[in-house]
Design a protein around this motif. Structure first.
Motif, PDB file in Angstrom:
ATOM      1  N   LEU A  34      -1.574  -5.940  17.286  1.00 26.46           N
ATOM      2  CA  LEU A  34      -0.159  -6.140  17.561  1.00 26.46           C
ATOM      3  C   LEU A  34       0.650  -6.291  16.264  1.00 26.46           C
ATOM      4  N   LEU A  35       0.203  -7.160  15.368  1.00 27.35           N
ATOM      5  CA  LEU A  35       0.953  -7.436  14.140  1.00 27.35           C
ATOM      6  C   LEU A  35       1.029  -6.236  13.209  1.00 27.35           C
ATOM      7  N   TYR A  36      -0.042  -5.467  13.136  1.00 29.05           N
ATOM      8  CA  TYR A  36      -0.102  -4.367  12.180  1.00 29.05           C
ATOM      9  C   TYR A  36       0.058  -2.993  12.837  1.00 29.05           C
ATOM     10  N   LYS A  37       0.565  -3.005  14.066  1.00 32.78           N
ATOM     11  CA  LYS A  37       0.880  -1.768  14.798  1.00 32.78           C
ATOM     12  C   LYS A  37      -0.285  -0.784  14.775  1.00 32.78           C
ATOM     13  N   TRP A  38      -1.454  -1.318  15.036  1.00 31.54           N
ATOM     14  CA  TRP A  38      -2.692  -0.540  15.077  1.00 31.54           C
ATOM     15  C   TRP A  38      -2.888  -0.127  16.521  1.00 31.54           C
ATOM     16  N   VAL A  46      -7.240  -1.751   5.459  1.00 33.31           N
ATOM     17  CA  VAL A  46      -6.251  -2.644   4.863  1.00 33.31           C
ATOM     18  C   VAL A  46      -6.475  -2.660   3.355  1.00 33.31           C
ATOM     19  N   ASN A  47      -5.493  -2.146   2.628  1.00 37.05           N
ATOM     20  CA  ASN A  47      -5.473  -2.245   1.167  1.00 37.05           C
ATOM     21  C   ASN A  47      -4.738  -3.544   0.874  1.00 37.05           C
ATOM     22  N   PHE A  48      -5.455  -4.514   0.351  1.00 39.48           N
ATOM     23  CA  PHE A  48      -4.910  -5.865   0.249  1.00 39.48           C
ATOM     24  C   PHE A  48      -4.563  -6.222  -1.187  1.00 39.48           C
ATOM     25  N   TYR A  49      -3.351  -6.722  -1.365  1.00 32.16           N
ATOM     26  CA  TYR A  49      -2.904  -7.236  -2.651  1.00 32.16           C
ATOM     27  C   TYR A  49      -3.006  -8.757  -2.597  1.00 32.16           C
ATOM     28  N   LEU A  50      -3.812  -9.319  -3.487  1.00 28.01           N
ATOM     29  CA  LEU A  50      -3.956 -10.768  -3.553  1.00 28.01           C
ATOM     30  C   LEU A  50      -2.716 -11.378  -4.195  1.00 28.01           C
ATOM     31  N   THR A  83      -7.734   7.044  11.653  1.00 29.22           N
ATOM     32  CA  THR A  83      -7.625   5.756  10.963  1.00 29.22           C
ATOM     33  C   THR A  83      -6.159   5.423  10.749  1.00 29.22           C
ATOM     34  N   LYS A  84      -5.888   4.149  10.641  1.00 29.54           N
ATOM     35  CA  LYS A  84      -4.570   3.679  10.202  1.00 29.54           C
ATOM     36  C   LYS A  84      -4.805   3.019   8.854  1.00 29.54           C
ATOM     37  N   ASN A  85      -4.138   3.521   7.831  1.00 24.82           N
ATOM     38  CA  ASN A  85      -4.318   3.056   6.459  1.00 24.82           C
ATOM     39  C   ASN A  85      -3.050   2.327   6.037  1.00 24.82           C
ATOM     40  N   ILE A  86      -3.149   0.992   5.868  1.00 22.10           N
ATOM     41  CA  ILE A  86      -1.966   0.196   5.568  1.00 22.10           C
ATOM     42  C   ILE A  86      -2.159  -0.602   4.276  1.00 22.10           C
ATOM     43  N   PHE A  87      -1.053  -1.137   3.783  1.00 22.17           N
ATOM     44  CA  PHE A  87      -1.037  -2.022   2.632  1.00 22.17           C
ATOM     45  C   PHE A  87      -0.524  -3.378   3.092  1.00 22.17           C
ATOM     46  N   VAL A  88      -1.241  -4.425   2.722  1.00 18.80           N
ATOM     47  CA  VAL A  88      -0.873  -5.782   3.110  1.00 18.80           C
ATOM     48  C   VAL A  88      -0.769  -6.621   1.840  1.00 18.80           C
ATOM     49  N   TYR A  89       0.331  -7.386   1.752  1.00 18.30           N
ATOM     50  CA  TYR A  89       0.641  -8.142   0.551  1.00 18.30           C
ATOM     51  C   TYR A  89       0.586  -9.635   0.830  1.00 18.30           C
ATOM     52  N   SER A  90      -0.212 -10.319   0.030  1.00 16.79           N
ATOM     53  CA  SER A  90      -0.318 -11.763   0.157  1.00 16.79           C
ATOM     54  C   SER A  90       0.970 -12.446  -0.293  1.00 16.79           C
ATOM     55  N   ASP A  91       1.595 -11.908  -1.314  1.00 20.28           N
ATOM     56  CA  ASP A  91       2.837 -12.475  -1.844  1.00 20.28           C
ATOM     57  C   ASP A  91       4.016 -11.705  -1.241  1.00 20.28           C
ATOM     58  N   ASN A 102       5.599  -1.035   8.956  1.00 22.16           N
ATOM     59  CA  ASN A 102       5.096   0.223   9.483  1.00 22.16           C
ATOM     60  C   ASN A 102       3.813   0.605   8.745  1.00 22.16           C
ATOM     61  N   ARG A 103       3.907   0.702   7.436  1.00 22.62           N
ATOM     62  CA  ARG A 103       2.723   0.933   6.598  1.00 22.62           C
ATOM     63  C   ARG A 103       2.525  -0.201   5.587  1.00 22.62           C
ATOM     64  N   PHE A 104       3.590  -0.910   5.301  1.00 19.19           N
ATOM     65  CA  PHE A 104       3.573  -1.998   4.323  1.00 19.19           C
ATOM     66  C   PHE A 104       3.911  -3.304   5.037  1.00 19.19           C
ATOM     67  N   PHE A 105       2.984  -4.268   4.944  1.00 21.82           N
ATOM     68  CA  PHE A 105       3.098  -5.498   5.724  1.00 21.82           C
ATOM     69  C   PHE A 105       2.848  -6.733   4.856  1.00 21.82           C
ATOM     70  N   GLU A 106       3.359  -7.854   5.322  1.00 21.18           N
ATOM     71  CA  GLU A 106       2.963  -9.134   4.733  1.00 21.18           C
ATOM     72  C   GLU A 106       1.638  -9.561   5.357  1.00 21.18           C
TER      73      GLU A 106
END
Length: 155
Positions: A34-38, A46-50, A83-91, A102-106
Motif C-alpha cells: 500500500l505505502l509503496y504502490k506495489w 528498494v534502493n535505499f539511501y541511509l 518488478t517495481k524498482n523504487i528509491f527510498v530515502y531515510s532522510d 511514485n518511484r521516490f519515497f520516504e
C-alpha cells in the motif's frame, strides 16, 4: 545413532529458523504494498539511501542524477520485467525535492532502516522482496551482480 539424529534435528531447526527470518509477515507485506504502490509486480526492489549524517559523503547531493546512475549502471543489463524498482530515502527532509510517492519515497516510520540496515558506515543498501514476503538484501555499496543474486534468492 543418537548424535546423528540430534545433528539432523538441529540442521532442520536451523533451516526453519533461517527461512522464517527471511520472510516479511503478511500484515507488513500488505502495508508495504500500500505505502509503496506495489501492485501486481512479482518483486519489489528498494534502493535505499541511509541517513545523510551517517555517510562519509553527501549521497543526497544530487538525487536525480543518482537515480539515473543506478538505472544506467546497475540495472541496465538486469531483466526488470515484473518488478517495481523504487528509491527510498531515510532522510526525507534531504530528499523532499525528489520524493514523488511514485518511484521516490520516504522510509515510512523508518521501516527499512530499523529492520534491514545498520546506519553505521553505509550510505546505501538494496533489498529485493517477492510478493510472498521472502526477501534478500545487501547493505553498503552494491553492483549489478549483487542485485542479480538478490533477485535469484527471492525467485
Amino acid at each position: 545413532m543418537k548424535k546423528i539424529f540430534i545433528f539432523f534435528l538441529l540442521l532442520f531447526l536451523a533451516n526453519f529458523t533461517f527461512s522464517q527470518e527471511n520472510r516479511i509477515s503478511k500484515v507488513k507485506l500488505e502495508t508495504l504494498k500500500l505505502l509503496y504502490k506495489w501492485n501486481d509486480e512479482k518483486i519489489l526492489i528498494v534502493n535505499f539511501y541511509l541517513p545523510k549524517n551517517k555517510c562519509h559523503y553527501n549521497q543526497y547531493e544530487n538525487l536525480k542524477n543518482g537515480s539515473q546512475w543506478f538505472d544506467n549502471n546497475i540495472y541496465k543489463t538486469i531483466n526488470l520485467s515484473n518488478t517495481k524498482n523504487i528509491f527510498v530515502y531515510s532522510d526525507k527532509l534531504a530528499a523532499k525535492k525528489i520524493i514523488d510517492n511514485n518511484r521516490f519515497f520516504e522510509d515510512f516510520e523508518n521501516y527499512f532502516l530499523n529492520n534491514f540496515f545498520n546506519p553505521n558506515d553505509n550510505c546505501y543498501g538494496v533489498i529485493a522482496i517477492n510478493s510472498d514476503g521472502r526477501y534478500s538484501f545487501k547493505s553498503g555499496e552494491f553492483s549489478t551482480d549483487d542485485v542479480t543474486l538478490l533477485l535469484k534468492n527471492v525467485n
